[in-house]
Design a protein around this motif. Structure first.
Motif, PDB file in Angstrom:
ATOM      1  N   ALA A  63      16.543  -0.990   3.106  1.00  0.00           N
ATOM      2  CA  ALA A  63      17.641  -0.308   2.861  1.00  0.00           C
ATOM      3  C   ALA A  63      17.308   1.227   3.149  1.00  0.00           C
ATOM      4  N   VAL A  64      16.002   1.506   3.265  1.00  0.00           N
ATOM      5  CA  VAL A  64      15.562   3.056   3.801  1.00  0.00           C
ATOM      6  C   VAL A  64      16.249   3.203   5.233  1.00  0.00           C
ATOM      7  N   ILE A  65      16.299   2.019   6.176  1.00  0.00           N
ATOM      8  CA  ILE A  65      16.910   2.162   7.347  1.00  0.00           C
ATOM      9  C   ILE A  65      18.478   2.243   7.406  1.00  0.00           C
ATOM     10  N   GLU A  66      18.884   1.430   6.360  1.00  0.00           N
ATOM     11  CA  GLU A  66      20.519   1.204   6.591  1.00  0.00           C
ATOM     12  C   GLU A  66      21.000   2.398   5.706  1.00  0.00           C
TER      13      GLU A  66
ATOM     14  N   ASN B 187       0.886  -1.340   0.111  1.00  0.00           N
ATOM     15  CA  ASN B 187       0.087  -0.033   0.218  1.00  0.00           C
ATOM     16  C   ASN B 187       0.903   1.235   0.064  1.00  0.00           C
ATOM     17  N   ILE B 188       2.092   1.278  -0.653  1.00  0.00           N
ATOM     18  CA  ILE B 188       2.977   2.378  -0.589  1.00  0.00           C
ATOM     19  C   ILE B 188       2.296   3.804  -1.208  1.00  0.00           C
ATOM     20  N   TYR B 189       1.360   3.581  -1.983  1.00  0.00           N
ATOM     21  CA  TYR B 189       0.870   4.717  -2.739  1.00  0.00           C
ATOM     22  C   TYR B 189       0.271   5.453  -1.669  1.00  0.00           C
ATOM     23  N   ALA B 190      -0.265   4.812  -0.629  1.00  0.00           N
ATOM     24  CA  ALA B 190      -1.062   5.824   0.614  1.00  0.00           C
ATOM     25  C   ALA B 190       0.006   6.713   0.839  1.00  0.00           C
ATOM     26  N   VAL B 191       1.336   6.274   1.046  1.00  0.00           N
ATOM     27  CA  VAL B 191       2.307   7.322   1.533  1.00  0.00           C
ATOM     28  C   VAL B 191       2.097   8.842   0.820  1.00  0.00           C
ATOM     29  N   ILE B 192       1.730   8.889  -0.513  1.00  0.00           N
ATOM     30  CA  ILE B 192       1.469   9.847  -1.485  1.00  0.00           C
ATOM     31  C   ILE B 192       0.065  10.483  -0.969  1.00  0.00           C
ATOM     32  N   GLU B 193      -0.912   9.438  -0.910  1.00  0.00           N
ATOM     33  CA  GLU B 193      -2.390  10.162  -0.649  1.00  0.00           C
ATOM     34  C   GLU B 193      -2.331  11.061   0.806  1.00  0.00           C
ATOM     35  N   LYS B 194      -1.592  10.311   1.799  1.00  0.00           N
ATOM     36  CA  LYS B 194      -1.697  10.679   3.058  1.00  0.00           C
ATOM     37  C   LYS B 194      -0.557  11.583   3.525  1.00  0.00           C
ATOM     38  N   SER B 195       0.329  11.986   2.480  1.00  0.00           N
ATOM     39  CA  SER B 195       1.288  12.848   2.671  1.00  0.00           C
ATOM     40  C   SER B 195       2.380  12.433   3.852  1.00  0.00           C
ATOM     41  N   LEU B 196       2.407  11.063   3.861  1.00  0.00           N
ATOM     42  CA  LEU B 196       3.383  10.623   5.070  1.00  0.00           C
ATOM     43  C   LEU B 196       4.747  10.929   4.823  1.00  0.00           C
ATOM     44  N   LYS B 197       5.532  10.807   6.021  1.00  0.00           N
ATOM     45  CA  LYS B 197       6.869  10.992   5.919  1.00  0.00           C
ATOM     46  C   LYS B 197       7.554   9.543   6.545  1.00  0.00           C
ATOM     47  N   LEU B 198       8.308   8.973   5.787  1.00  0.00           N
ATOM     48  CA  LEU B 198       9.043   7.604   6.160  1.00  0.00           C
ATOM     49  C   LEU B 198      10.191   8.040   6.437  1.00  0.00           C
ATOM     50  N   GLN B 199      10.974   7.993   7.584  1.00  0.00           N
ATOM     51  CA  GLN B 199      12.506   8.371   7.863  1.00  0.00           C
ATOM     52  C   GLN B 199      12.987   7.132   8.339  1.00  0.00           C
ATOM     53  N   GLY B 200      13.966   6.676   7.493  1.00  0.00           N
ATOM     54  CA  GLY B 200      14.996   5.546   7.935  1.00  0.00           C
ATOM     55  C   GLY B 200      16.044   6.078   8.691  1.00  0.00           C
ATOM     56  N   PHE B 201      16.464   5.376   9.970  1.00  0.00           N
ATOM     57  CA  PHE B 201      17.547   6.069  10.632  1.00  0.00           C
ATOM     58  C   PHE B 201      18.485   4.910  11.420  1.00  0.00           C
ATOM     59  N   ILE B 202      19.600   5.559  11.797  1.00  0.00           N
ATOM     60  CA  ILE B 202      20.488   4.722  12.313  1.00  0.00           C
ATOM     61  C   ILE B 202      20.741   5.506  13.860  1.00  0.00           C
ATOM     62  N   ALA B 203      20.775   5.151  14.703  1.00  0.00           N
ATOM     63  CA  ALA B 203      21.102   5.798  16.027  1.00  0.00           C
ATOM     64  C   ALA B 203      22.455   6.723  15.930  1.00  0.00           C
ATOM     65  N   SER B 204      23.254   6.007  15.389  1.00  0.00           N
ATOM     66  CA  SER B 204      24.669   6.752  15.542  1.00  0.00           C
ATOM     67  C   SER B 204      24.747   7.925  14.819  1.00  0.00           C
ATOM     68  N   ASN B 205      23.763   8.164  13.798  1.00  0.00           N
ATOM     69  CA  ASN B 205      23.727   9.407  13.271  1.00  0.00           C
ATOM     70  C   ASN B 205      23.010  10.427  14.069  1.00  0.00           C
ATOM     71  N   HIS B 206      22.934  10.172  15.036  1.00  0.00           N
ATOM     72  CA  HIS B 206      22.301  11.368  16.264  1.00  0.00           C
ATOM     73  C   HIS B 206      22.980  11.491  17.289  1.00  0.00           C
ATOM     74  N   LEU B 207      24.365  11.095  17.222  1.00  0.00           N
ATOM     75  CA  LEU B 207      25.126  11.303  18.665  1.00  0.00           C
ATOM     76  C   LEU B 207      25.165  12.603  19.093  1.00  0.00           C
ATOM     77  N   ASP B 208      24.644  13.803  18.330  1.00  0.00           N
ATOM     78  CA  ASP B 208      24.677  15.175  18.922  1.00  0.00           C
ATOM     79  C   ASP B 208      23.721  15.274  19.747  1.00  0.00           C
ATOM     80  N   LEU B 209      22.733  14.326  19.900  1.00  0.00           N
ATOM     81  CA  LEU B 209      21.719  14.239  20.882  1.00  0.00           C
ATOM     82  C   LEU B 209      22.227  13.532  22.198  1.00  0.00           C
ATOM     83  N   TRP B 210      23.298  13.060  22.236  1.00  0.00           N
ATOM     84  CA  TRP B 210      23.767  11.917  23.373  1.00  0.00           C
ATOM     85  C   TRP B 210      23.476  12.971  24.785  1.00  0.00           C
ATOM     86  N   PRO B 211      24.114  13.819  25.090  1.00  0.00           N
ATOM     87  CA  PRO B 211      24.036  14.377  26.431  1.00  0.00           C
ATOM     88  C   PRO B 211      22.976  14.802  26.703  1.00  0.00           C
TER      89      PRO B 211
END
Lengths: 332, 332
Positions: free
Chosen positions: B262-265, A259-283
């Motif tokens: 891969a969106v996560i990776e 149902n990925i087309y619903a990502v458009i219909e609903k203006s969803l944001k899918l954000q993949g992430f790796i915790a180590s890219n957010h080390l600025d938040l560590w403190p």
């Protein structure tokens, strides 16, 4: 006197669900620490779902494990010998030379931790699972009080923290988990509002629709597959999806959300992430999480397996959902 | 004297690829305009891929078309009668009562347009396709000069504008299109750097890897399916995906991207969007786009079909890729 380390080696790259034959217990004679090195006796080592990715040859955000070599992973231990002025014997440190009992490491890769908290917490709420929950939910989920949050694998190391941070931030929390014990803990200890048992529900999309009649605003994905499809199907317009893990498809045929087309219909944001890219938040993360733990607002579960030789099975058990909360291996 | 409007009605909800039997040409006797209304003779009407979604019963970002009623869509025309002080006969207006030759509309739904530009441009670069390209690429794609941009259906109404805006902003642009004519136009007129012919390339992922050996930083999706998988496979870490359309799966079995892990990776951001949620950018968009058109930096192609009775076929032809640039129906 030479030091002998016991280590878990990867000896075969698994296809599909890994079995015990991919691993071997080995011994290695360690050299004496040279300047800038530490010898650390590990107390706790971490086994995590993401490690499955490192067992394949495929390039990812982190290089593959080498064959017939010791694997890596988060660990906490006690310094036995130090050739770095910033560390002294007896210090408790977190580092990345897990899957072994005795580690000869560069001091640059170690950090002293406050022994006022249980040491293994630095592999859970005060470690990378905690940062993943904190950054993935607060920074990428952009929660507003009163919104509805869906968290999959919510009894797991990351999910259980996301669920509780969402409650702290005034969100309505719907969780998914796979056993009565986990569900009980989520409702009674973690304070989530509703739980879907994904093992007894045939249709996650329908179950989520029932649990969230007004839709969901944030989805924190640890599972992928049918959970991701259910979240897309039940998302409100402008919902934010943090994609943190997809344990459902680490070992099998990958499935994309149909149902990925619903990502458009609903203006969803899918954000993949790796915790180590957010080390600025560590403190900020350490300050908030320590406060929440001290105040009793963040609880966590642990599943503890004893003995290095049992760490491969502990890792494999994660994929069967055998762990409640963080899967940990206790050494010594 | 009573006015007779000719209209295209939806008479059957299509399953799969729609056929001509879903549509019927009908006539309607219009009432006299009352206060606040306009009678507009349409000059150009728009047929767009997104209208396929409104032909089903399913709720979406915009309600379904009613059965046995005239459909809606963007149109430009000339005011014949006005019962609103802000409009006078002879004004050129854009509005949403397309799929008919004569429209009785509320003045609130009409906007006077500057006749210095070709009227049909208000259905293309100066209309919603233009806003989709402008907002979707600049706001959601977050381009930085020198980055590599992949645009699918790049000879289409939206894609061709994205490709040119990306060039204006100093990006390296890789396009996909499905015919030698379109490819020629993209390379020679639109100034894109490389084009993939998706009809002759068996493997879009391999073709994109060859065209973008250093990976892509932005993907503007009008296609979905294999193009989306190819973009994920070739994305650099932190790439931004604007999901604007998925023409490949409007009429068939929906397919999700199998490599979604891969969106996560790669810490990718996939952002679905609807141009009408970015109307705050309308003044900036009109100012910039008019300037770029005047300066000859934005060009566009049109495929013009004459006659209201041919508008259903014009719509159907989009799904066969028969249009180069904006598909338009010229009336009168």
């Amino acid at each position: 006197m030479p030091k002998i380390a016991r280590e878990i080696h990867l000896v075969k790259r698994p296809t599909g669900l890994p079995g015990p034959d991919s691993f071997r217990l080995a011994e290695r004679q360690l050299a004496e620490p040279v300047s800038g090195q530490l010898l650390v006796r590990n107390q706790w080592i971490s086994v995590d779902p993401y490690m499955r990715g490192r067992m394949t040859e495929k390039k990812s955000f982190i290089p593959p494990f080498a064959l017939n070599e010791v694997m890596e992973g988060a660990a906490v231990g006690i310094v036995e010998e130090s050739r770095d002025p910033a560390f002294k014997p007896g210090d408790t440190v977190s580092h990345f030379a897990g899957w072994r009992d005795l580690a000869l490491i560069d001091a640059a890769g170690a950090a002293v931790v406050d022994p006022a908290f249980p040491l293994q917490a630095y592999l859970g709420p005060l470690g990378f699972p905690g940062l993943a929950a904190y950054a993935g939910f607060l920074r990428l989920g952009e929660p507003r009080p009163g919104e509805t949050v869906f968290v999959s694998a919510a009894a797991g190391a990351v999910g259980s923290l996301v669920a509780q941070i969402a409650r702290i931030k005034g969100n309505h929390v719907i969780a998914s988990a796979g056993s009565p014990d986990k569900i009980d803990w989520l409702l009674k200890e973690a304070g989530v509002d509703q739980v879907i048992n994904y093992k007894t529900e045939k249709d996650i999309t329908a179950a989520l629709a029932k649990a969230a009649p007004r839709g969901i605003d944030i989805y924190f994905d640890n599972v992928g597959g049918d959970h991701l499809e259910a979240a897309i199907a039940n998302a409100n317009d402008f919902a934010r999806f943090t994609l943190c893990g997809m344990i459902a498809q680490y070992n099998g045929e990958p499935i994309g959300p149909r149902n990925i087309y619903a990502v458009i219909e609903k203006s969803l944001k899918l954000q993949g992430f790796i915790a180590s890219n957010h080390l600025d938040l560590w403190p900020d993360f350490q300050r908030d999480m320590k406060q929440w733990i001290t105040d009793g607002r963040i609880k966590w579960k642990e599943t503890v397996v004893e003995g290095l030789e049992n760490s491969p099975q502990a890792f494999l058990d994660i994929f069967a959902g055998a762990n409640a909360g963080k899967m940990l291996v206790k050494l010594g």
